[in-house]
Motif scaffolding. Structure first.
Motif, PDB file in Angstrom:
ATOM      1  N   VAL A  39       9.736  10.173  -9.800  1.00 57.01           N
ATOM      2  CA  VAL A  39       8.548   8.927  -9.315  1.00 57.01           C
ATOM      3  C   VAL A  39       8.261   9.248  -7.771  1.00 57.01           C
ATOM      4  O   VAL A  39       8.425   9.542  -7.639  1.00 57.01           O
ATOM      5  CB  VAL A  39       9.248   7.252  -8.949  1.00 57.01           C
ATOM      6  N   THR A  40       6.872   8.918  -8.188  1.00 58.47           N
ATOM      7  CA  THR A  40       5.938   9.255  -7.153  1.00 58.47           C
ATOM      8  C   THR A  40       5.975   7.414  -5.758  1.00 58.47           C
ATOM      9  O   THR A  40       4.650   6.821  -7.236  1.00 58.47           O
ATOM     10  CB  THR A  40       5.029   9.523  -7.195  1.00 58.47           C
ATOM     11  N   LEU A  41       6.326   7.456  -4.906  1.00 57.55           N
ATOM     12  CA  LEU A  41       6.530   5.894  -3.934  1.00 57.55           C
ATOM     13  C   LEU A  41       4.394   5.714  -4.473  1.00 57.55           C
ATOM     14  O   LEU A  41       3.956   6.759  -3.805  1.00 57.55           O
ATOM     15  CB  LEU A  41       7.982   6.107  -3.341  1.00 57.55           C
ATOM     16  N   ARG A  42       4.711   5.159  -4.405  1.00 58.37           N
ATOM     17  CA  ARG A  42       3.143   4.291  -4.147  1.00 58.37           C
ATOM     18  C   ARG A  42       3.047   3.029  -2.766  1.00 58.37           C
ATOM     19  O   ARG A  42       4.304   2.311  -2.838  1.00 58.37           O
ATOM     20  CB  ARG A  42       2.377   3.914  -4.714  1.00 58.37           C
ATOM     21  N   ASP A  43       2.726   2.350  -2.443  1.00 55.32           N
ATOM     22  CA  ASP A  43       2.285   0.989  -1.891  1.00 55.32           C
ATOM     23  C   ASP A  43       2.008  -0.115  -1.959  1.00 55.32           C
ATOM     24  O   ASP A  43       1.815   0.387  -3.381  1.00 55.32           O
ATOM     25  CB  ASP A  43       1.583   1.350  -0.632  1.00 55.32           C
ATOM     26  N   GLU A  44       2.298  -1.647  -1.864  1.00 54.84           N
ATOM     27  CA  GLU A  44       2.222  -1.966  -2.434  1.00 54.84           C
ATOM     28  C   GLU A  44       0.846  -2.260  -3.406  1.00 54.84           C
ATOM     29  O   GLU A  44       0.447  -3.279  -4.572  1.00 54.84           O
ATOM     30  CB  GLU A  44       2.171  -3.761  -1.212  1.00 54.84           C
ATOM     31  N   LYS A  45      -0.317  -1.601  -2.798  1.00 54.93           N
ATOM     32  CA  LYS A  45      -2.146  -1.681  -3.648  1.00 54.93           C
ATOM     33  C   LYS A  45      -2.077  -0.186  -4.043  1.00 54.93           C
ATOM     34  O   LYS A  45      -2.819  -0.218  -5.063  1.00 54.93           O
ATOM     35  CB  LYS A  45      -3.077  -1.350  -2.049  1.00 54.93           C
ATOM     36  N   GLY A  46      -1.265   0.202  -4.653  1.00 51.09           N
ATOM     37  CA  GLY A  46      -0.967   0.945  -5.180  1.00 51.09           C
ATOM     38  C   GLY A  46      -1.004   2.483  -4.776  1.00 51.09           C
ATOM     39  O   GLY A  46      -1.750   3.563  -5.629  1.00 51.09           O
ATOM     40  N   GLY A  47      -1.533   3.041  -3.623  1.00 48.93           N
ATOM     41  CA  GLY A  47      -1.958   3.809  -3.458  1.00 48.93           C
ATOM     42  C   GLY A  47      -0.608   4.608  -2.544  1.00 48.93           C
ATOM     43  O   GLY A  47       0.398   4.414  -2.029  1.00 48.93           O
ATOM     44  N   THR A  48      -1.069   6.094  -2.429  1.00 52.08           N
ATOM     45  CA  THR A  48       0.102   7.204  -1.990  1.00 52.08           C
ATOM     46  C   THR A  48      -0.208   7.868  -0.108  1.00 52.08           C
ATOM     47  O   THR A  48       0.589   8.240   0.077  1.00 52.08           O
ATOM     48  CB  THR A  48       0.563   8.275  -2.871  1.00 52.08           C
ATOM     49  N   SER A  49      -1.326   6.932   0.346  1.00 53.72           N
ATOM     50  CA  SER A  49      -1.484   7.447   1.914  1.00 53.72           C
ATOM     51  C   SER A  49      -0.706   6.792   2.473  1.00 53.72           C
ATOM     52  O   SER A  49      -0.810   5.350   2.212  1.00 53.72           O
ATOM     53  CB  SER A  49      -2.832   7.965   1.755  1.00 53.72           C
ATOM     54  N   PHE A  50      -0.684   7.434   3.138  1.00 53.26           N
ATOM     55  CA  PHE A  50      -0.415   6.046   4.869  1.00 53.26           C
ATOM     56  C   PHE A  50      -1.239   4.903   5.061  1.00 53.26           C
ATOM     57  O   PHE A  50      -3.198   5.389   4.642  1.00 53.26           O
ATOM     58  CB  PHE A  50       0.255   7.160   6.528  1.00 53.26           C
ATOM     59  N   ARG A  51      -1.191   3.856   6.091  1.00 55.18           N
ATOM     60  CA  ARG A  51      -2.337   3.697   5.952  1.00 55.18           C
ATOM     61  C   ARG A  51      -2.565   2.555   7.675  1.00 55.18           C
ATOM     62  O   ARG A  51      -1.106   2.496   8.421  1.00 55.18           O
ATOM     63  CB  ARG A  51      -2.398   1.963   5.692  1.00 55.18           C
TER      64      ARG A  51
END
Length: 502
Positions: A392-404
């Motif tokens: 599974v590729t994890l995502r942030d709470e907004k559904g993104g996979t890049s750093f914020r």
């Protein structure tokens, strides 16, 4: 006396002396006769030489670790303008009970007196200090006092209520500091030292062992919607004031950040808990580099099968027959989340993430929450009685996979709360022309600092009425000045407080 008992004598003796020192029991034992508990542990005849020899070795380890640790552990004074009791005691009382009975007394601390006190650990020579989020919560000013009594005003770099970690910075160079150890290598039964400032007693060192690893005590749910708990449990004496202090091994390496105790009185009863160093290090690295914590999510809503009460309630409400046991049952898989993309479905039971066995919700939150968006994890799960594993590729709470970064945050993320609209009926009944209900107010956030908690009603922002979260986003988007918030508390009082937009 057999060899096994001989080997145990020096370690038992050290434990007794440490405990006696902590509680002032030396005087008590000195008044006892030769049949007292204290004399029971005294070696006799040739055993004395054996015990003395080994005590020197263990004692030297403690002395060395203490000399390394004490200069790197600081006292933190929390000055707050809001009406509150000691910020650290809030968390102790909420979880462990007020030792004085009754409800915690709310009072305004004098302006020249701190409203809360705790500890911190210097982790770099240029002045970065790690502590607990609940130690610094609500502070308008943070004062750091070193073991040599030098005092500094600290800047708050960032916080993470999810793990109860905070990062501070003082302007100084060449400071003593502690290195993080690999907390995964900590063993149950190994010696540890707890160093902090309990009960106003600066630079206090206590000794004990690691009692357990991976403990969840359902404490951080008071601060976060998605708490991560995998505490190191120790019997080294920890009391209010120790929070944010160091848990170190005999080499003087930082293995944890002391955070809480389990007690019926509010004081030490043998159970202390520390955030493991690996988790704490990941949090502060993220805060230093990005200004906020980069946390990965599976994208699921789940049921902890180890919680028999919650399983029973869920079955009653949904007319299901889910069995309790080990693992995490997936109630819902979020659209466009990592779990959905990998093929996980409602009804699957997660039992393992990478090499970490998942027995309960906290095992899962720790295994996933220590990762960043874009990281891949191997998830093992049960479906129809069969074991499967998927990446599974994890995502942030907004559904993104890049750093914020902080610049990428929405307005409501920056001020630390969500908002739900009031019904027209509610406005009419209570004579309000506008208003939104604050939800998920984050500990230490801008909204929290001005006294807003869940279910308070915000009626105006900068003099403009608000009726939805979109209204708040529109008013504050791109705004960088002072924010005035008018709100209604649980007693119906209308208050206006302000903060500078982060």
């Amino acid at each position: 006396m057999n060899n096994t008992l001989k080997k145990l004598i020096p370690y038992t003796f050290v434990g007794v002396i440490s405990g006696a020192t902590t509680f002032g029991a030396i005087h008590y034992f000195s008044d006892k006769n030769s049949d007292s508990e204290f004399s029971y542990f005294a070696p006799k005849n040739n055993d004395a030489k054996y015990a003395s020899f080994n005590m020197t070795g263990v004692g030297d380890d403690f002395v060395k670790a203490s000399k390394m640790t004490v200069p790197a552990v600081v006292s933190i004074k929390n000055y707050s303008n809001r009406t509150s009791q000691r910020s650290e005691q809030d968390l102790f009382d909420q979880f462990f009970g007020n030792p004085f009975g009754g409800q915690p007394k709310q009072q305004q601390a004098p302006k020249d007196m701190p409203s809360g006190m705790g500890s911190g650990v210097i982790i770099s020579p240029d002045g970065y200090i790690i502590s607990n989020n609940h130690v610094i919560a609500g502070a308008s000013k943070l004062e750091v006092v070193l073991s040599n009594k030098k005092s500094y005003v600290a800047n708050l770099v960032g916080t993470d209520p999810t793990t109860d970690i905070a990062l501070l910075k003082i302007e100084e160079k060449g400071l003593p500091y502690l290195n993080f150890a690999n907390s995964d290598n900590v063993e149950v039964g190994q010696w540890v030292l707890a160093v902090g400032n309990p009960m106003g007693l600066n630079s206090t060192v206590t000794a004990g062992i690691v009692s357990a690893k991976g403990r969840s005590i359902d404490l951080l749910s008071q601060q976060s919607r998605t708490p991560i708990e995998s505490f190191i449990q120790t019997d080294a004496a920890i009391n209010p004031g120790n929070s944010g202090g160091a848990l170190v091994n005999p080499n003087g390496e930082l293995i944890g950040i002391n955070s809480a105790i389990s007690s019926k009185t509010g004081y030490y009863e043998g159970y202390g808990f520390a955030v493991p160093a690996n988790l704490a290090r990941k949090v502060v690295e993220d805060i230093k580099k990005f200004g906020l914590v980069q946390r990965g999510f599976l994208g699921v809503k789940s049921l902890d099968l180890s919680d028999t009460r919650q399983v029973s309630i869920y079955n009653q409400q949904n007319k299901t027959n889910i069995k309790s046991g080990d693992g995490v049952y997936l109630i819902e898989v979020v659209d466009k989340g990592g779990a959905e993309a990998a093929g996980l479905r409602p009804g699957d039971i997660i039992t393992k993430v990478d090499e970490t066995a998942v027995s309960n919700y906290y095992d899962l939150s720790f295994a996933v929450g220590t990762k960043r968006p874009g990281d891949k994890v191997a998830v093992t799960y049960l479906r129809n009685g069969r074991t499967n594993t998927v990446n599974v590729t994890l995502r942030d709470e907004k559904g993104g996979t890049s750093f914020r970064s902080k610049a990428d945050l929405t307005v409501t993320e920056k001020i630390g709360a969500d908002f739900e609209p009031l019904s027209e009926r509610f406005k009419t009944d209570y004579g309000l022309n506008s208003g939104v209900v604050a939800k998920n107010v984050q500990s230490g956030s801008e909204m929290s600092k001005i006294g807003i908690v869940d279910n308070y009603i915000v009626i105006e922002i900068n003099g403009k009425p608000v009726n939805s979260q979109k209204d708040i986003e529109k008013i504050l988007n791109g705004y960088s000045g002072n924010v005035q918030v008018k709100y209604v508390d649980e007693y119906g009082r209308i208050t206006t407080r302000g903060f500078k937009m982060p």
